[in-house]
Design a protein around this motif. Structure first.
Motif, PDB file in Angstrom:
ATOM      1  N   ILE A 241       0.427   8.138  27.513  1.00  0.00           N
ATOM      2  CA  ILE A 241       0.675   8.164  26.071  1.00  0.00           C
ATOM      3  C   ILE A 241       0.422   9.556  25.507  1.00  0.00           C
ATOM      4  N   GLY A 242       0.403  10.560  26.368  1.00  0.00           N
ATOM      5  CA  GLY A 242       0.336  11.923  25.879  1.00  0.00           C
ATOM      6  C   GLY A 242      -1.039  12.532  25.959  1.00  0.00           C
ATOM      7  N   GLN A 243      -1.331  13.408  24.987  1.00  0.00           N
ATOM      8  CA  GLN A 243      -2.524  14.227  25.013  1.00  0.00           C
ATOM      9  C   GLN A 243      -3.782  13.428  24.694  1.00  0.00           C
ATOM     10  N   GLY A 244      -4.906  14.132  24.772  1.00  0.00           N
ATOM     11  CA  GLY A 244      -6.191  13.470  24.620  1.00  0.00           C
ATOM     12  C   GLY A 244      -6.374  12.753  23.301  1.00  0.00           C
ATOM     13  N   ARG A 245      -5.849  13.307  22.216  1.00  0.00           N
ATOM     14  CA  ARG A 245      -6.038  12.656  20.921  1.00  0.00           C
ATOM     15  C   ARG A 245      -5.439  11.255  20.919  1.00  0.00           C
ATOM     16  N   ASN A 246      -4.335  11.047  21.636  1.00  0.00           N
ATOM     17  CA  ASN A 246      -3.715   9.724  21.704  1.00  0.00           C
ATOM     18  C   ASN A 246      -4.579   8.755  22.510  1.00  0.00           C
TER      19      ASN A 246
ATOM     20  N   ALA B 220      -1.579  -5.531  27.388  1.00  0.00           N
ATOM     21  CA  ALA B 220      -1.191  -5.618  28.801  1.00  0.00           C
ATOM     22  C   ALA B 220       0.307  -5.420  28.966  1.00  0.00           C
ATOM     23  N   CYS B 221       1.101  -6.060  28.125  1.00  0.00           N
ATOM     24  CA  CYS B 221       2.564  -5.922  28.217  1.00  0.00           C
ATOM     25  C   CYS B 221       2.995  -4.489  27.905  1.00  0.00           C
ATOM     26  N   GLY B 222       2.358  -3.872  26.903  1.00  0.00           N
ATOM     27  CA  GLY B 222       2.691  -2.501  26.565  1.00  0.00           C
ATOM     28  C   GLY B 222       2.380  -1.540  27.691  1.00  0.00           C
ATOM     29  N   MET B 223       1.242  -1.718  28.343  1.00  0.00           N
ATOM     30  CA  MET B 223       0.886  -0.852  29.471  1.00  0.00           C
ATOM     31  C   MET B 223       1.826  -1.076  30.647  1.00  0.00           C
ATOM     32  N   LEU B 224       2.215  -2.331  30.887  1.00  0.00           N
ATOM     33  CA  LEU B 224       3.166  -2.622  31.953  1.00  0.00           C
ATOM     34  C   LEU B 224       4.515  -1.963  31.672  1.00  0.00           C
ATOM     35  N   PHE B 225       4.983  -2.068  30.433  1.00  0.00           N
ATOM     36  CA  PHE B 225       6.272  -1.469  30.058  1.00  0.00           C
ATOM     37  C   PHE B 225       6.235   0.044  30.239  1.00  0.00           C
ATOM     38  N   ARG B 226       5.166   0.682  29.759  1.00  0.00           N
ATOM     39  CA  ARG B 226       5.078   2.135  29.858  1.00  0.00           C
ATOM     40  C   ARG B 226       4.968   2.595  31.301  1.00  0.00           C
ATOM     41  N   GLN B 227       4.225   1.862  32.093  1.00  0.00           N
ATOM     42  CA  GLN B 227       4.100   2.236  33.496  1.00  0.00           C
ATOM     43  C   GLN B 227       5.431   2.088  34.217  1.00  0.00           C
ATOM     44  N   ASN B 228       6.172   1.037  33.886  1.00  0.00           N
ATOM     45  CA  ASN B 228       7.473   0.837  34.505  1.00  0.00           C
ATOM     46  C   ASN B 228       8.432   1.972  34.146  1.00  0.00           C
TER      47      ASN B 228
ATOM     48  N   TRP C 213      -3.740   4.170  36.542  1.00  0.00           N
ATOM     49  CA  TRP C 213      -2.425   4.799  36.438  1.00  0.00           C
ATOM     50  C   TRP C 213      -2.191   5.314  35.024  1.00  0.00           C
ATOM     51  N   PHE C 214      -2.492   4.468  34.062  1.00  0.00           N
ATOM     52  CA  PHE C 214      -2.147   4.734  32.668  1.00  0.00           C
ATOM     53  C   PHE C 214      -2.792   6.014  32.162  1.00  0.00           C
ATOM     54  N   LEU C 215      -3.997   6.308  32.633  1.00  0.00           N
ATOM     55  CA  LEU C 215      -4.752   7.439  32.119  1.00  0.00           C
ATOM     56  C   LEU C 215      -4.697   8.667  33.023  1.00  0.00           C
TER      57      LEU C 215
ATOM     58  N   VAL D 113      -7.859   8.924  22.840  1.00  0.00           N
ATOM     59  CA  VAL D 113      -9.014   8.605  22.002  1.00  0.00           C
ATOM     60  C   VAL D 113      -8.630   7.587  20.934  1.00  0.00           C
ATOM     61  N   ALA D 114      -7.423   7.724  20.361  1.00  0.00           N
ATOM     62  CA  ALA D 114      -6.970   6.767  19.343  1.00  0.00           C
ATOM     63  C   ALA D 114      -6.831   5.368  19.930  1.00  0.00           C
ATOM     64  N   LEU D 115      -6.280   5.271  21.145  1.00  0.00           N
ATOM     65  CA  LEU D 115      -6.151   3.962  21.798  1.00  0.00           C
ATOM     66  C   LEU D 115      -7.521   3.338  22.038  1.00  0.00           C
ATOM     67  N   ILE D 116      -8.458   4.132  22.531  1.00  0.00           N
ATOM     68  CA  ILE D 116      -9.796   3.615  22.798  1.00  0.00           C
ATOM     69  C   ILE D 116     -10.470   3.176  21.493  1.00  0.00           C
ATOM     70  N   ALA D 117     -10.264   3.942  20.432  1.00  0.00           N
ATOM     71  CA  ALA D 117     -10.829   3.577  19.132  1.00  0.00           C
ATOM     72  C   ALA D 117     -10.256   2.254  18.635  1.00  0.00           C
ATOM     73  N   ILE D 118      -8.969   2.012  18.889  1.00  0.00           N
ATOM     74  CA  ILE D 118      -8.350   0.748  18.492  1.00  0.00           C
ATOM     75  C   ILE D 118      -8.988  -0.417  19.243  1.00  0.00           C
ATOM     76  N   VAL D 119      -9.246  -0.233  20.548  1.00  0.00           N
ATOM     77  CA  VAL D 119      -9.882  -1.297  21.336  1.00  0.00           C
ATOM     78  C   VAL D 119     -11.271  -1.595  20.796  1.00  0.00           C
ATOM     79  N   PHE D 120     -12.028  -0.557  20.471  1.00  0.00           N
ATOM     80  CA  PHE D 120     -13.354  -0.766  19.879  1.00  0.00           C
ATOM     81  C   PHE D 120     -13.237  -1.502  18.545  1.00  0.00           C
ATOM     82  N   ALA D 121     -12.272  -1.103  17.709  1.00  0.00           N
ATOM     83  CA  ALA D 121     -12.115  -1.728  16.395  1.00  0.00           C
ATOM     84  C   ALA D 121     -11.790  -3.208  16.524  1.00  0.00           C
ATOM     85  N   VAL D 122     -10.899  -3.547  17.444  1.00  0.00           N
ATOM     86  CA  VAL D 122     -10.554  -4.953  17.653  1.00  0.00           C
ATOM     87  C   VAL D 122     -11.765  -5.723  18.163  1.00  0.00           C
TER      88      VAL D 122
END
Length: 598
Positions: free
Chosen positions: A390-395, A516-524, A207-209, A397-406
């Motif tokens: 969360i908007g356009q592709g650059r956003n 998880a909470c952020g994705m739930l909030f945005r989806q809601n 859903w999110f993507l 990619v930024a989210l995915i980069a954050i997951v990799f960094a963590v």
């Protein structure tokens, strides 16, 4: 009765998963994805030999027999049934049973254009004829050559009982659940603080993507016969399975059927299977468990096998089998080949990028190719390109980069940090390659109006985003597993080694929960419950139910050899496609426009 047929398919799948876990030492969370890959690979081979029905009977028999053999205690051995129960396995079987019961109760129907023109029709024809959809006669002048992986996956669940649209969605969501289970990988029940939110993140991801604004109509992420979401899931699932396999142990060949499945979903997402193969091959070859030179030949062989698996699927289906179908269509007065050869498209597209001259068709389309690239860049960077929550592709990619960094920060050893960093970097390079493939498609394969409008661009690009996000989660899951660091003194019989078991830091568990909470909030915010798979209204399918009832009534008066002559004025093709779907196996002829003699 139809629900019992689905339960029978799930029971057979469970038995084979038990065999893979108990006899092949494959982790219970990883077994479902490998089992589905094996099933589709076998059914594809049987279908190409025109032996789909006996091939499926044999597959079910082998699946069931091997499972019974694995589960029955042997003399002198204690059953290891506890190995079948892990967080990933519980997630998979819980989702599979829930989707089966829910869709049986709600009975959704295929309604969207491409479902009726291809994806759902392919499943219905395969079930009705007990052979590949590509061999059917549907009254079209062009051959049906789309890869059969998803229709055959659905055929596995449609095998018993009658055809039903809702069984398609069960089959594809079972695949999604298998991918999510692979992401959870080796997590155990003591790590519930990671496993539960990580499972929620996986659930939200499709859903999110794919939802780009406040949804005013039903969102079909989990109720679609399209191949775009499964293609992305197969990419991410293959890499996640590999990462978990290296942490938990087990046979490395288990990833090969999943690569075959990824290559067998859509022709234009075949490159995703090569991405998965490349990431696994590099990880296996470069980061050995032992000194680099030890086992080098074996690792090289495995890397070659990773690439060979999807290439064999491409060769035998897209070149050999489709070549036969296209030649047959042309000899019978059909259209034959309708697009430029893929190899020529790639060569001439690269020549244009390098500033080299091209001729003929490619010179005529050069401006269209360059415009498509510019438009895709505009979609990626600007607010006009919103394609996710969360908007356009650059956003994205930024989210995915954050997951990799963590994941890199969470990894205990330098070696694991390096592995995750390499996978992240290479998957980013592959993202550029995938965009080039899309630009080549818009420039030289699609029609001009499709290139001008970037038709279905969102669908094509979110396949990669979903797969990229899932494999990033797989890296995070591997990094959050308990890690043992061994430290030792001098070599020799008096050497002293100490093993330190390192649990993931609480801050990383908090990150998973926050995501998880952020994705739930945005989806809601964007998708109301009544406009999702969890609460859709029956009225969504009122028109299609009426059309199907009318077709069934007409068919009751027809003989098997009769044909329906469809007259459609001002129809964009959807009416005809829905008629072909509803009337089959009664064939529908299309009249085009109606003219009268003066």
């Amino acid at each position: 009765m139809e629900l019992l047929c689905i339960f029978a398919a799930l029971a057979v799948l469970f038995l084979f998963c038990a065999f893979l876990t108990l006899k092949c030492n494959l982790h219970a969370a990883l077994a479902p994805l490998t089992a589905l890959g094996i099933a589709v690979a076998w059914l594809t081979a049987a279908g190409m030999a025109n032996l789909l029905l006996p091939g499926t009977v044999l597959l079910w028999a082998v699946f069931a027999g091997s499972g019974v053999w694995a589960l029955v205690p042997h003399k002198g051995q204690r059953p290891a049934y506890r190995r079948l129960v892990t967080p990933g396995a519980v997630l998979f079987w819980g989702m599979a049973l829930a989707f089966a019961v829910y869709f049986f109760i709600r009975q959704p129907l295929a309604t969207k254009y491409d479902e009726l023109s291809l994806w759902a029709t392919a499943v219905k024809v395969t079930k009705a004829d007990n052979r590949l959809y590509a061999l059917a006669t549907l009254g079209t002048p062009w051959p049906q050559t789309q890869n059969p992986g998803l229709p055959l996956l659905s055929y596995f669940f449609q095998f018993l009982g009658h055809y039903a649209d809702w069984k398609i969605y069960v089959a594809y969501d079972v695949l999604a659940a298998a991918v999510f289970a692979a992401v959870l990988g080796g997590l155990n029940f003591r790590q519930y603080r990671i496993a539960v939110p990580l499972a929620a993140i996986c659930w939200f991801a499709p859903w999110f993507l794919t939802a780009d604004n406040h949804t005013l109509s039903l969102n079909f992420a989990y109720m679609s016969a399209y191949g775009d979401v499964p293609a992305g899931l197969a990419l991410g699932g293959a890499v996640a399975l590999w990462l978990a396999l290296r942490k938990t142990g087990g046979p490395k060949w288990a990833v090969l059927p999943v690569l075959a499945l990824a290559a067998n979903i859509k022709a234009n997402t075949f490159v995703l299977s090569l991405v998965a193969a490349g990431l696994m091959a590099v990880d296996a070859w470069l980061f050995a468990e032992h000194p680099f030179k030890k086992g080098l030949a074996r690792r090289t062989g495995f890397a070659i096998a990773c690439f060979a698996t999807p290439m064999l699927i491409y060769y035998f289906w897209n070149i050999r089998y489709v070549g036969i179908l296209v030649a047959k269509s042309a000899s019978e007065g059909g259209t034959g080949e309708t697009s430029a050869p893929l190899s020529a498209v790639v060569i001439n597209g690269i020549k244009i990028l390098l500033g080299q001259p091209v001729e003929g068709f490619y010179a005529e389309r050069e401006a269209q190719f360059r415009t498509a690239m510019a438009d895709m860049g505009h979609q990626f960077w600007t607010s006009d390109g919103k394609l996710s929550m969360i908007g356009q592709g650059r956003n994205v990619v930024a989210l995915i980069a954050i997951v990799f960094a963590v994941a890199i920060l969470a990894a205990a050893s330098r070696r694991l940090k390096a592995r995750i960093a390499v996978i992240g970097a290479l998957s980013g390079v592959c993202f550029l390659g995938y965009n080039l493939m899309l630009a080549l498609s818009y420039g030289f394969i699609f029609k001009t109006f499709q290139a001008e409008q970037l038709t279905d661009y969102n669908r094509y690009i979110y396949s990669y985003y979903i797969g990229w996000f899932i494999l990033a989660l797989g890296c995070l899951s591997a990094a959050l597993l308990p890690q043992i660091t061994v430290k030792g003194g001098a070599d020799g019989p008096t050497a002293v080694f100490t093993a330190v078991r390192r649990q993931p830091h609480a801050v990383f568990e908090l990150f998973v929960l926050a995501l998880a909470c952020g994705m739930l909030f945005r989806q809601n915010q964007l998708i109301l419950p009544q406009l999702s798979v969890l609460g859709f209204a029956d009225s969504e399918f009122t028109d299609r139910r009426a059309e199907r009832a009318e077709a069934e009534l007409v068919c009751s008066y027809l003989a098997p050899d009769d044909r329906v002559f469809y007259v459609g004025q001002g129809d964009n093709g959807e009416g005809w496609f829905s008629a072909v779907f509803d009337f089959y196996p009664i064939l529908v002829d299309y009249s085009g426009t109606v003219t009268t003699d003066p």
